[in-house]
Design an enzyme around this catalytic site. Sequence first.
Site: not given
Ligand code: DQA
Length: 159
Positions: A22-23, A30, A35, A87, A90, A93, A100, A111, A113-115, A120, A124
Amino acid sequence: MTKPKSASRTTGKPRLLVLHGPNLNLLGTREPQHYGSLTLEDINLALARRAAAADVDLESFQTNHEGALIERIHAARSQDVRYIIINPAAWTHTSVAIRDALAGVAIPFIEVHLSNVHAREPFRQHSFFSDLAIGVISGLGHESYYLALEFLLNKFNTD
Ligand code: DQA
Protein backbone atom coordinates in the site's frame (compact mmCIF):
# COMPACT_ATOMS: atom_id res chain seq x y z
CA MET A 1 18.94 -26.80 -25.32
CA THR A 2 17.25 -28.05 -22.14
CA LYS A 3 14.71 -25.81 -20.49
CA PRO A 4 15.91 -24.49 -17.11
CA LYS A 5 14.07 -26.03 -14.11
CA SER A 6 12.76 -22.58 -13.25
CA ALA A 7 11.17 -21.89 -16.65
CA SER A 8 7.45 -21.25 -17.10
CA ARG A 9 5.46 -23.96 -18.89
CA THR A 10 3.75 -21.31 -21.05
CA THR A 11 6.56 -18.97 -22.14
CA GLY A 12 9.58 -21.19 -21.54
CA LYS A 13 11.14 -18.25 -19.68
CA PRO A 14 11.78 -18.12 -15.95
CA ARG A 15 9.07 -16.06 -14.31
CA LEU A 16 9.38 -13.46 -11.54
CA LEU A 17 6.72 -11.47 -9.74
CA VAL A 18 7.35 -8.09 -8.08
CA LEU A 19 4.76 -7.11 -5.48
CA HIS A 20 4.31 -3.63 -4.05
CA GLY A 21 2.11 -2.98 -1.03
CA PRO A 22 0.00 0.00 0.00
CA ASN A 23 0.85 3.61 -0.78
CA LEU A 24 3.74 2.68 -3.05
CA ASN A 25 1.64 3.98 -5.94
CA LEU A 26 2.43 7.42 -4.46
CA LEU A 27 6.19 7.06 -4.94
CA GLY A 28 7.74 10.14 -6.48
CA THR A 29 5.75 12.52 -4.30
CA ARG A 30 5.36 10.49 -1.10
CA GLU A 31 7.83 11.46 1.66
CA PRO A 32 10.81 11.69 -0.72
CA GLN A 33 13.18 11.96 2.24
CA HIS A 34 12.35 8.30 2.97
CA TYR A 35 11.35 6.92 -0.42
CA GLY A 36 13.24 8.94 -3.03
CA SER A 37 12.02 10.73 -6.12
CA LEU A 38 11.44 7.91 -8.60
CA THR A 39 7.87 6.92 -9.35
CA LEU A 40 6.65 3.35 -9.13
CA GLU A 41 6.40 3.36 -12.90
CA ASP A 42 10.10 4.35 -13.16
CA ILE A 43 11.07 1.45 -10.92
CA ASN A 44 8.82 -1.05 -12.68
CA LEU A 45 10.12 0.02 -16.07
CA ALA A 46 13.75 -0.37 -15.00
CA LEU A 47 12.99 -3.83 -13.59
CA ALA A 48 11.11 -4.86 -16.74
CA ARG A 49 13.98 -3.72 -18.99
CA ARG A 50 16.60 -5.53 -16.96
CA ALA A 51 14.52 -8.71 -16.88
CA ALA A 52 13.82 -8.56 -20.62
CA ALA A 53 17.55 -8.20 -21.31
CA ALA A 54 18.08 -11.40 -19.33
CA ASP A 55 15.19 -13.17 -21.11
CA VAL A 56 13.17 -13.43 -17.93
CA ASP A 57 9.42 -12.82 -17.62
CA LEU A 58 8.76 -10.19 -14.95
CA GLU A 59 5.41 -8.82 -13.86
CA SER A 60 4.90 -6.03 -11.32
CA PHE A 61 1.73 -5.63 -9.27
CA GLN A 62 0.78 -2.92 -6.77
CA THR A 63 -2.33 -2.80 -4.62
CA ASN A 64 -3.73 -0.93 -1.65
CA HIS A 65 -6.01 -3.88 -0.79
CA GLU A 66 -4.69 -6.69 1.36
CA GLY A 67 -7.06 -9.31 -0.06
CA ALA A 68 -6.01 -8.44 -3.62
CA LEU A 69 -2.38 -9.03 -2.72
CA ILE A 70 -3.23 -12.36 -1.11
CA GLU A 71 -5.12 -13.45 -4.22
CA ARG A 72 -2.23 -12.36 -6.46
CA ILE A 73 0.12 -14.47 -4.35
CA HIS A 74 -2.22 -17.49 -4.60
CA ALA A 75 -2.45 -17.10 -8.39
CA ALA A 76 1.35 -17.03 -8.63
CA ARG A 77 1.54 -20.70 -7.75
CA SER A 78 -0.37 -21.85 -10.84
CA GLN A 79 1.54 -19.35 -12.99
CA ASP A 80 4.88 -21.03 -12.38
CA VAL A 81 6.28 -17.96 -10.65
CA ARG A 82 9.70 -19.08 -9.52
CA TYR A 83 10.58 -16.21 -7.16
CA ILE A 84 8.83 -13.15 -5.72
CA ILE A 85 10.33 -9.78 -4.85
CA ILE A 86 8.01 -8.10 -2.36
CA ASN A 87 7.89 -4.72 -0.69
CA PRO A 88 4.97 -5.31 1.66
CA ALA A 89 5.16 -1.62 2.75
CA ALA A 90 3.04 -1.03 5.89
CA TRP A 91 1.80 -4.64 5.79
CA THR A 92 5.38 -5.65 6.62
CA HIS A 93 4.63 -4.73 10.20
CA THR A 94 1.01 -5.90 10.44
CA SER A 95 0.05 -8.73 8.10
CA VAL A 96 0.01 -12.31 9.29
CA ALA A 97 -2.38 -12.97 6.39
CA ILE A 98 0.15 -12.01 3.70
CA ARG A 99 2.89 -13.88 5.52
CA ASP A 100 0.66 -16.98 5.54
CA ALA A 101 -0.12 -16.55 1.82
CA LEU A 102 3.60 -16.55 0.97
CA ALA A 103 4.21 -19.52 3.22
CA GLY A 104 1.17 -21.27 1.74
CA VAL A 105 2.31 -21.07 -1.87
CA ALA A 106 5.91 -21.79 -0.83
CA ILE A 107 7.38 -19.51 -3.51
CA PRO A 108 10.76 -18.24 -2.31
CA PHE A 109 10.86 -14.46 -1.94
CA ILE A 110 13.09 -11.50 -1.22
CA GLU A 111 11.76 -8.74 1.05
CA VAL A 112 12.77 -5.25 -0.04
CA HIS A 113 12.34 -1.78 1.42
CA LEU A 114 13.32 1.57 0.00
CA SER A 115 14.04 3.06 3.41
CA ASN A 116 16.13 1.54 6.18
CA VAL A 117 13.30 0.35 8.39
CA HIS A 118 15.75 -0.35 11.22
CA ALA A 119 16.72 3.31 11.41
CA ARG A 120 13.11 4.51 11.73
CA GLU A 121 10.26 4.25 14.25
CA PRO A 122 10.30 1.17 16.54
CA PHE A 123 7.07 -0.18 15.01
CA ARG A 124 8.86 -0.52 11.64
CA GLN A 125 11.55 -2.69 13.09
CA HIS A 126 9.43 -5.80 13.25
CA SER A 127 8.66 -7.64 10.02
CA PHE A 128 6.27 -10.57 9.65
CA PHE A 129 8.24 -11.62 6.54
CA SER A 130 11.97 -11.50 7.22
CA ASP A 131 12.35 -14.91 8.84
CA LEU A 132 10.70 -16.58 5.82
CA ALA A 133 12.55 -14.54 3.18
CA ILE A 134 15.60 -15.69 1.24
CA GLY A 135 16.99 -12.33 2.28
CA VAL A 136 16.07 -8.74 3.07
CA ILE A 137 17.34 -5.59 1.37
CA SER A 138 16.42 -2.39 3.18
CA GLY A 139 17.54 1.20 2.88
CA LEU A 140 19.11 1.29 -0.57
CA GLY A 141 16.26 3.24 -2.18
CA HIS A 142 15.08 1.97 -5.57
CA GLU A 143 18.32 -0.01 -5.80
CA SER A 144 16.91 -2.36 -3.15
CA TYR A 145 14.64 -3.71 -5.91
CA TYR A 146 17.37 -3.72 -8.57
CA LEU A 147 19.79 -5.63 -6.35
CA ALA A 148 17.12 -8.20 -5.50
CA LEU A 149 16.55 -8.71 -9.21
CA GLU A 150 20.29 -9.08 -9.93
CA PHE A 151 20.53 -11.69 -7.20
CA LEU A 152 17.66 -13.68 -8.70
CA LEU A 153 19.00 -13.40 -12.25
CA ASN A 154 22.25 -14.90 -11.03
CA LYS A 155 20.31 -17.56 -9.16
CA PHE A 156 18.49 -18.66 -12.32
CA ASN A 157 21.84 -19.65 -13.76
CA THR A 158 22.56 -21.96 -10.86
CA ASP A 159 19.03 -23.34 -10.17
C1 DQA B 1 8.60 0.65 3.26
C2 DQA B 1 8.80 0.85 4.76
C3 DQA B 1 7.49 0.64 5.50
O1 DQA B 1 7.71 0.81 6.90
C4 DQA B 1 6.48 1.66 5.05
O2 DQA B 1 5.24 1.45 5.68
C5 DQA B 1 6.33 1.72 3.57
C6 DQA B 1 7.49 1.54 2.71
C7 DQA B 1 9.88 0.99 2.44
O3 DQA B 1 9.93 0.64 1.28
O4 DQA B 1 10.78 1.63 2.97
O5 DQA B 1 5.24 1.99 3.06
O6 DQA B 1 8.29 -0.71 3.01
